[in-house]
Design a protein around this motif. Structure first.
Motif, PDB file in Angstrom:
ATOM      1  N   ARG A 225      33.025  47.271  51.691  1.00 41.25           N
ATOM      2  CA  ARG A 225      31.994  48.311  51.840  1.00 41.25           C
ATOM      3  C   ARG A 225      31.400  48.293  53.255  1.00 41.25           C
ATOM      4  O   ARG A 225      31.002  49.344  53.775  1.00 41.25           O
ATOM      5  CB  ARG A 225      30.915  48.123  50.782  1.00 41.25           C
ATOM      6  CG  ARG A 225      31.350  48.518  49.371  1.00 41.25           C
ATOM      7  CD  ARG A 225      31.255  50.025  49.147  1.00 41.25           C
ATOM      8  NE  ARG A 225      29.865  50.442  49.185  1.00 41.25           N
ATOM      9  CZ  ARG A 225      29.049  50.418  48.133  1.00 41.25           C
ATOM     10  NH1 ARG A 225      29.513  50.027  46.964  1.00 41.25           N
ATOM     11  NH2 ARG A 225      27.804  50.809  48.245  1.00 41.25           N
ATOM     12  N   ILE A 226      31.301  47.127  53.873  1.00 38.19           N
ATOM     13  CA  ILE A 226      30.835  47.102  55.266  1.00 38.19           C
ATOM     14  C   ILE A 226      31.918  47.684  56.174  1.00 38.19           C
ATOM     15  O   ILE A 226      31.633  48.438  57.111  1.00 38.19           O
ATOM     16  CB  ILE A 226      30.474  45.677  55.699  1.00 38.19           C
ATOM     17  CG1 ILE A 226      29.317  45.143  54.867  1.00 38.19           C
ATOM     18  CG2 ILE A 226      30.104  45.645  57.184  1.00 38.19           C
ATOM     19  CD1 ILE A 226      28.963  43.698  55.163  1.00 38.19           C
ATOM     20  N   VAL A 229      31.930  51.281  57.005  1.00 38.94           N
ATOM     21  CA  VAL A 229      30.878  51.823  57.865  1.00 38.94           C
ATOM     22  C   VAL A 229      31.030  51.381  59.315  1.00 38.94           C
ATOM     23  O   VAL A 229      30.504  52.012  60.224  1.00 38.94           O
ATOM     24  CB  VAL A 229      29.488  51.389  57.330  1.00 38.94           C
ATOM     25  CG1 VAL A 229      28.366  52.026  58.131  1.00 38.94           C
ATOM     26  CG2 VAL A 229      29.343  51.756  55.858  1.00 38.94           C
ATOM     27  N   PHE A 235      26.692  52.702  63.378  1.00 39.63           N
ATOM     28  CA  PHE A 235      26.691  51.357  62.800  1.00 39.63           C
ATOM     29  C   PHE A 235      25.864  50.408  63.655  1.00 39.63           C
ATOM     30  O   PHE A 235      26.020  50.324  64.871  1.00 39.63           O
ATOM     31  CB  PHE A 235      28.115  50.805  62.678  1.00 39.63           C
ATOM     32  CG  PHE A 235      28.143  49.422  62.079  1.00 39.63           C
ATOM     33  CD1 PHE A 235      28.065  49.250  60.705  1.00 39.63           C
ATOM     34  CD2 PHE A 235      28.213  48.296  62.887  1.00 39.63           C
ATOM     35  CE1 PHE A 235      28.069  47.984  60.145  1.00 39.63           C
ATOM     36  CE2 PHE A 235      28.224  47.022  62.332  1.00 39.63           C
ATOM     37  CZ  PHE A 235      28.155  46.873  60.963  1.00 39.63           C
ATOM     38  N   GLU A 236      25.028  49.663  63.009  1.00 40.30           N
ATOM     39  CA  GLU A 236      24.313  48.574  63.662  1.00 40.30           C
ATOM     40  C   GLU A 236      23.771  47.650  62.580  1.00 40.30           C
ATOM     41  O   GLU A 236      23.559  48.057  61.439  1.00 40.30           O
ATOM     42  CB  GLU A 236      23.168  49.088  64.528  1.00 40.30           C
ATOM     43  CG  GLU A 236      22.052  49.749  63.758  1.00 40.30           C
ATOM     44  CD  GLU A 236      20.849  50.083  64.632  1.00 40.30           C
ATOM     45  OE1 GLU A 236      20.827  49.639  65.792  1.00 40.30           O
ATOM     46  OE2 GLU A 236      19.944  50.768  64.143  1.00 40.30           O
ATOM     47  N   VAL A 237      23.566  46.404  62.971  1.00 40.38           N
ATOM     48  CA  VAL A 237      22.985  45.421  62.060  1.00 40.38           C
ATOM     49  C   VAL A 237      21.530  45.224  62.452  1.00 40.38           C
ATOM     50  O   VAL A 237      21.201  45.126  63.640  1.00 40.38           O
ATOM     51  CB  VAL A 237      23.770  44.098  62.130  1.00 40.38           C
ATOM     52  CG1 VAL A 237      23.064  43.017  61.320  1.00 40.38           C
ATOM     53  CG2 VAL A 237      25.184  44.317  61.614  1.00 40.38           C
ATOM     54  N   GLY A 238      20.678  45.182  61.463  1.00 40.97           N
ATOM     55  CA  GLY A 238      19.249  45.057  61.705  1.00 40.97           C
ATOM     56  C   GLY A 238      18.801  43.606  61.747  1.00 40.97           C
ATOM     57  O   GLY A 238      19.602  42.704  62.018  1.00 40.97           O
TER      58      GLY A 238
ATOM     59  N   MET B  91      24.124  53.878  55.170  1.00 42.04           N
ATOM     60  CA  MET B  91      24.216  52.524  55.704  1.00 42.04           C
ATOM     61  C   MET B  91      22.881  51.812  55.544  1.00 42.04           C
ATOM     62  O   MET B  91      21.855  52.296  56.031  1.00 42.04           O
ATOM     63  CB  MET B  91      24.591  52.581  57.196  1.00 42.04           C
ATOM     64  CG  MET B  91      24.655  51.231  57.881  1.00 42.04           C
ATOM     65  SD  MET B  91      24.970  51.402  59.648  1.00 42.04           S
ATOM     66  CE  MET B  91      23.358  51.984  60.228  1.00 42.04           C
ATOM     67  N   HIS B  94      19.984  46.758  57.096  1.00 38.45           N
ATOM     68  CA  HIS B  94      19.972  45.306  57.241  1.00 38.45           C
ATOM     69  C   HIS B  94      21.298  44.804  57.813  1.00 38.45           C
ATOM     70  O   HIS B  94      21.378  44.403  58.958  1.00 38.45           O
ATOM     71  CB  HIS B  94      19.668  44.672  55.870  1.00 38.45           C
ATOM     72  CG  HIS B  94      19.765  43.184  55.850  1.00 38.45           C
ATOM     73  ND1 HIS B  94      20.243  42.501  54.749  1.00 38.45           N
ATOM     74  CD2 HIS B  94      19.466  42.245  56.775  1.00 38.45           C
ATOM     75  CE1 HIS B  94      20.217  41.206  55.004  1.00 38.45           C
ATOM     76  NE2 HIS B  94      19.750  41.022  56.226  1.00 38.45           N
ATOM     77  N   ARG B  95      22.366  44.882  57.035  1.00 34.77           N
ATOM     78  CA  ARG B  95      23.654  44.356  57.496  1.00 34.77           C
ATOM     79  C   ARG B  95      24.717  45.438  57.673  1.00 34.77           C
ATOM     80  O   ARG B  95      25.889  45.141  57.887  1.00 34.77           O
ATOM     81  CB  ARG B  95      24.147  43.300  56.494  1.00 34.77           C
ATOM     82  CG  ARG B  95      23.384  41.983  56.558  1.00 34.77           C
ATOM     83  CD  ARG B  95      23.800  41.136  57.754  1.00 34.77           C
ATOM     84  NE  ARG B  95      25.130  40.606  57.575  1.00 34.77           N
ATOM     85  CZ  ARG B  95      25.417  39.501  56.879  1.00 34.77           C
ATOM     86  NH1 ARG B  95      24.463  38.811  56.328  1.00 34.77           N
ATOM     87  NH2 ARG B  95      26.664  39.091  56.747  1.00 34.77           N
ATOM     88  N   GLY B  96      24.345  46.679  57.558  1.00 36.28           N
ATOM     89  CA  GLY B  96      25.308  47.748  57.774  1.00 36.28           C
ATOM     90  C   GLY B  96      26.152  48.078  56.563  1.00 36.28           C
ATOM     91  O   GLY B  96      27.169  48.756  56.681  1.00 36.28           O
ATOM     92  N   MET B  97      25.750  47.629  55.418  1.00 36.71           N
ATOM     93  CA  MET B  97      26.492  47.893  54.185  1.00 36.71           C
ATOM     94  C   MET B  97      26.466  49.379  53.834  1.00 36.71           C
ATOM     95  O   MET B  97      25.444  50.044  54.018  1.00 36.71           O
ATOM     96  CB  MET B  97      25.853  47.089  53.049  1.00 36.71           C
ATOM     97  CG  MET B  97      26.391  47.363  51.669  1.00 36.71           C
ATOM     98  SD  MET B  97      28.106  46.865  51.477  1.00 36.71           S
ATOM     99  CE  MET B  97      27.955  45.080  51.622  1.00 36.71           C
ATOM    100  N   ALA B  98      27.608  49.906  53.344  1.00 39.91           N
ATOM    101  CA  ALA B  98      27.604  51.259  52.782  1.00 39.91           C
ATOM    102  C   ALA B  98      26.658  51.245  51.587  1.00 39.91           C
ATOM    103  O   ALA B  98      26.923  50.579  50.582  1.00 39.91           O
ATOM    104  CB  ALA B  98      29.008  51.670  52.364  1.00 39.91           C
ATOM    105  N   LEU B  99      25.559  51.981  51.685  1.00 38.70           N
ATOM    106  CA  LEU B  99      24.454  51.796  50.745  1.00 38.70           C
ATOM    107  C   LEU B  99      24.834  52.185  49.316  1.00 38.70           C
ATOM    108  O   LEU B  99      24.679  51.385  48.393  1.00 38.70           O
ATOM    109  CB  LEU B  99      23.250  52.612  51.217  1.00 38.70           C
ATOM    110  CG  LEU B  99      21.967  52.457  50.427  1.00 38.70           C
ATOM    111  CD1 LEU B  99      21.468  51.022  50.466  1.00 38.70           C
ATOM    112  CD2 LEU B  99      20.893  53.399  50.972  1.00 38.70           C
ATOM    113  N   TYR B 114      23.766  44.347  48.275  1.00 43.94           N
ATOM    114  CA  TYR B 114      24.144  43.134  49.002  1.00 43.94           C
ATOM    115  C   TYR B 114      22.961  42.175  49.132  1.00 43.94           C
ATOM    116  O   TYR B 114      23.069  40.991  48.822  1.00 43.94           O
ATOM    117  CB  TYR B 114      24.670  43.538  50.376  1.00 43.94           C
ATOM    118  CG  TYR B 114      25.523  42.491  51.069  1.00 43.94           C
ATOM    119  CD1 TYR B 114      26.153  41.466  50.372  1.00 43.94           C
ATOM    120  CD2 TYR B 114      25.725  42.551  52.445  1.00 43.94           C
ATOM    121  CE1 TYR B 114      26.944  40.536  51.018  1.00 43.94           C
ATOM    122  CE2 TYR B 114      26.527  41.625  53.091  1.00 43.94           C
ATOM    123  CZ  TYR B 114      27.132  40.620  52.375  1.00 43.94           C
ATOM    124  OH  TYR B 114      27.906  39.697  53.016  1.00 43.94           O
TER     125      TYR B 114
END
Lengths: 264, 390
Positions: A225-226, A229, A235-238, B91, B94-99, B114
């Motif tokens: 799933r990641i 995206v 795309f970015e990580v928070g 998305m 937090h970690r870019g997961m497909a929500l 996640y």
């Protein structure tokens, strides 16, 4: 599939790992290719598992460091390989490793499959680039295995271990098994997770594989799933969890240290 | 990998025999099979233009949501408590997961499976589990879902995932004037059909706006229409057309399409067949009985998927709206298989009103969506010689 008495831990021949011990053939090695395809490779054995590298810059003992001390009382050399299963995933291998060392997701992604463990008591530690962890079971009877491993101590009999042999081989331990599940990259967005399960000789493999793949399949789903995206322009990580996601950052630091000069 | 040179217009045929500048095929053959073209279209065309994403009827209630993918962009459509449909990047921040993985409904928040982050249907970040101790300095207001430009028109939901979208009305332009006198809000979707097809998506579009083939490929199925009086119009980057039934003894020839006529149409529309294109990939067609859209989505350099929706007057009870996937290719797609050859080249087109393909080619090349954000040269207009066959 390898024989049960010669357990080769084969790590990917990735150019960016050229100075690492873990720089070996990308394909699974048999006794034949060991000699034919890896002439000049440096080899080492530990706990019944064979390691080799084409161009090591340090001894195997130096590469392994103090990781064994973090893995508790398990001695895989006393166990038999009872199952080997390949799991296919459409994701980059690093996502799988980052997921493995991510403590925070245990509460949510695995809220059913790992509910028997007390995540609040989860402890983890870096050993150089490697990583080891332990968490106790909520109740001792939750760890009852049909064929418990005889040589492990009470701590390991009543908890779950999750470790990483850097860069790509997660491990898991419980009262009934010692498992490795290397993430073998076959494409930028495609990985084969090679699960190998070790247990007491005569242990029934099916329930062990079912227990382990239950949470690994959840991990694979999350990684896929990641991957869906990651190519987005957005795309970015928070922000990451201060403690529970710190090993993710450490993994990336170690990876980048090996790859410095190559692409960065 | 094979290097392929696109034959130049002067290579083997004279300008006269190939046609005028307005009737020459513009795209090179690799545009229809190369992975490079496919990738660039994903990034530079579909990610930067307005796209048909879903239909209003897919999200009838507040709290309904639908995830879709446009090019490389994950999109989440959500109907909020205010009945408005909002589009977000699908998305977790937090970690870019497909929500959200599939369409559904929530009476509360959209929760990431996640790590448990929860977002309201308005996109605001509402809850971060273990915030104390793990995310002590986080400002929830900074980490809401990323909004995307979204518009609803004629029951269709459009999304531009670029983040720098021009106004939808500007993109749509005068197209509504050419749709015909259909009140889509009064129609009911009675069928949705998904058809995987073995050709590049542009071949489908070029076929749709090719008037000339009506006489030949569709000699049976559309033979009742008066192609000689086919009218078509450039409407910005879109295209619209109409033609009427042929007449016999002064009356339009009879036909039976199995559906009752749409009641609100004026008599003058009864014998009209319309075929339009919402650029780049949404053909539509309509007649007295039905209104259809059939979006063409590329699934690879040489594969596509068409999703057609058929709507008709609400008095009909012919069938319930369901999505069906079939593997039966529509007639005529053998043509697609002739393209990936070294020697492929398109000849001259018919003059005048038969040059719609040229028009579509030119839109691809001239499209502002083709102007790369990176400042790279416009390779869609100046394709490279080397190609990689998929």
């Amino acid at each position: 599939m390898l024989s049960t008495d010669r357990r080769h831990v084969v790590l990917p021949a990735h150019a960016y790992f050229a100075r690492s011990w873990f720089d070996v053939e990308q394909t699974q090695v048999t006794e034949t290719t060991w000699h034919r395809g890896s002439a000049g490779a440096h080899t080492a054995s530990w706990q019944g598992m064979d390691f080799f590298s084409q161009r090591p810059s340090e001894s195997f003992e130096q590469a392994l460091g103090a990781l064994p001390s973090g893995m508790g009382s398990f001695r895989p050399s006393l166990l038999a390989e009872v199952a080997a299963v390949d799991l296919d995933g459409r994701f980059n291998w690093k996502l799988f490793i980052e997921n493995h060392v991510d403590v925070l997701h245990l509460w949510y992604l695995h809220d059913s499959t790992l509910a028997g463990f007390d995540h609040t008591q989860f402890r983890h530690q870096q050993f150089g680039p490697h990583w080891a962890s332990y968490e106790p079971a909520v109740r001792a009877d939750a760890m009852a295995a049909a064929t418990p491993i005889r040589h492990i101590d009470d701590r390991d009999r009543n908890g779950l271990g999750a470790h990483l042999l850097f860069p790509d081989t997660p491990m898991a331990t419980s009262s009934g098994f010692f498992a490795t599940y290397r993430a073998r990259p076959v494409a930028p967005d495609h990985t084969v997770v090679e699960l190998r399960v070790f247990a007491e000789p005569g242990a029934e493999p099916e329930p062990l594989v079912a227990d382990i793949t239950a949470f690994i399949r959840e991990d694979i789903h999350a990684c896929e799933r990641i991957q869906e995206v990651v190519r987005s322009r957005h795309f970015e990580v928070g922000p990451l969890a201060a403690i529970h996601e710190a090993p993710v950052v450490t993994f990336q630091q170690n990876l980048l240290a090996l790859m410095s000069g190559a692409i960065l | 990998m094979t290097a392929t040179n696109f034959p130049s217009s002067s290579s083997s045929q004279s300008q006269d025999s190939r046609g005028t500048d307005d009737t020459q095929y513009l795209l090179p053959p690799e545009a229809y099979y190369s992975g490079e073209w496919y990738e660039r279209e994903q990034r530079e065309l579909f990610a930067t233009t307005w796209n048909l994403a879903a239909y209003e009827s897919d999200l009838p209630e507040p709290g309904d949501y639908v995830p879709v993918t446009i090019g490389l962009e994950p999109v989440l459509l959500v109907r909020g408590d205010d009945q408005q449909i909002n589009g977000f990047v699908n998305m977790c921040r937090h970690r870019g997961m497909a929500l959200m993985g599939e369409a559904g409904h929530t009476d509360g928040n959209l929760r990431c499976f996640y790590h448990g982050w929860e977002f309201g249907t308005s996109g605001v970040l509402r809850r971060v589990p273990q915030r104390v101790g793990q995310f002590s300095s986080i400002d929830l207001d900074e980490w809401g879902l990323i909004p995307l430009s979204t518009a609803v028109w004629d029951g269709m939901i459009f999304v531009n995932p670029s983040g720098t979208a021009p106004p939808f009305e500007e993109w749509l332009g005068d197209y509504p004037d050419y749709r015909g006198p259909f009140d889509v809000a009064q129609l009911e979707e009675v069928m949705r059909l998904r058809v995987p097809i073995g050709c590049n998506w542009k071949l489908y579009i070029e076929n749709h706006i090719d008037v000339l083939h009506l006489w030949y490929l569709h000699s049976e199925t559309l033979g009742m229409y008066d192609h000689a009086n086919f009218m078509h119009h450039k409407v910005g980057m879109h295209w619209a057309s109409d033609e009427r039934l042929r007449k016999e003894d002064g009356e339009p020839i009879a036909r039976d399409r199995g559906l009752p006529p749409i009641t609100h149409l004026p008599d003058a529309e009864r014998d009209v067949l319309r075929a339009n294109l919402l650029f780049p990939n949404v053909p539509t067609s309509s007649s007295e009985n039905l209104f259809m859209t059939y979006q063409v989505v590329p699934t690879g350099p040489t594969t596509s998927s068409t999703t057609s929706t058929t709507s008709t007057t609400t008095t009909t009870t012919t069938t319930t709206s369901t999505t069906t996937t079939t593997t039966l290719p529509p007639a005529g797609y053998d043509y697609c298989n002739t393209l990936p050859t070294t020697y492929y080249t398109a000849g001259g087109f018919g003059p005048g009103n038969w040059s719609a393909q040229h028009y579509s080619n030119r839109n691809l090349n001239d499209s502002p969506t083709n102007a790369t954000e990176t400042g790279l040269p416009n390779v869609l207009a100046e394709p490279k010689d080397s190609t990689s066959a998929s």
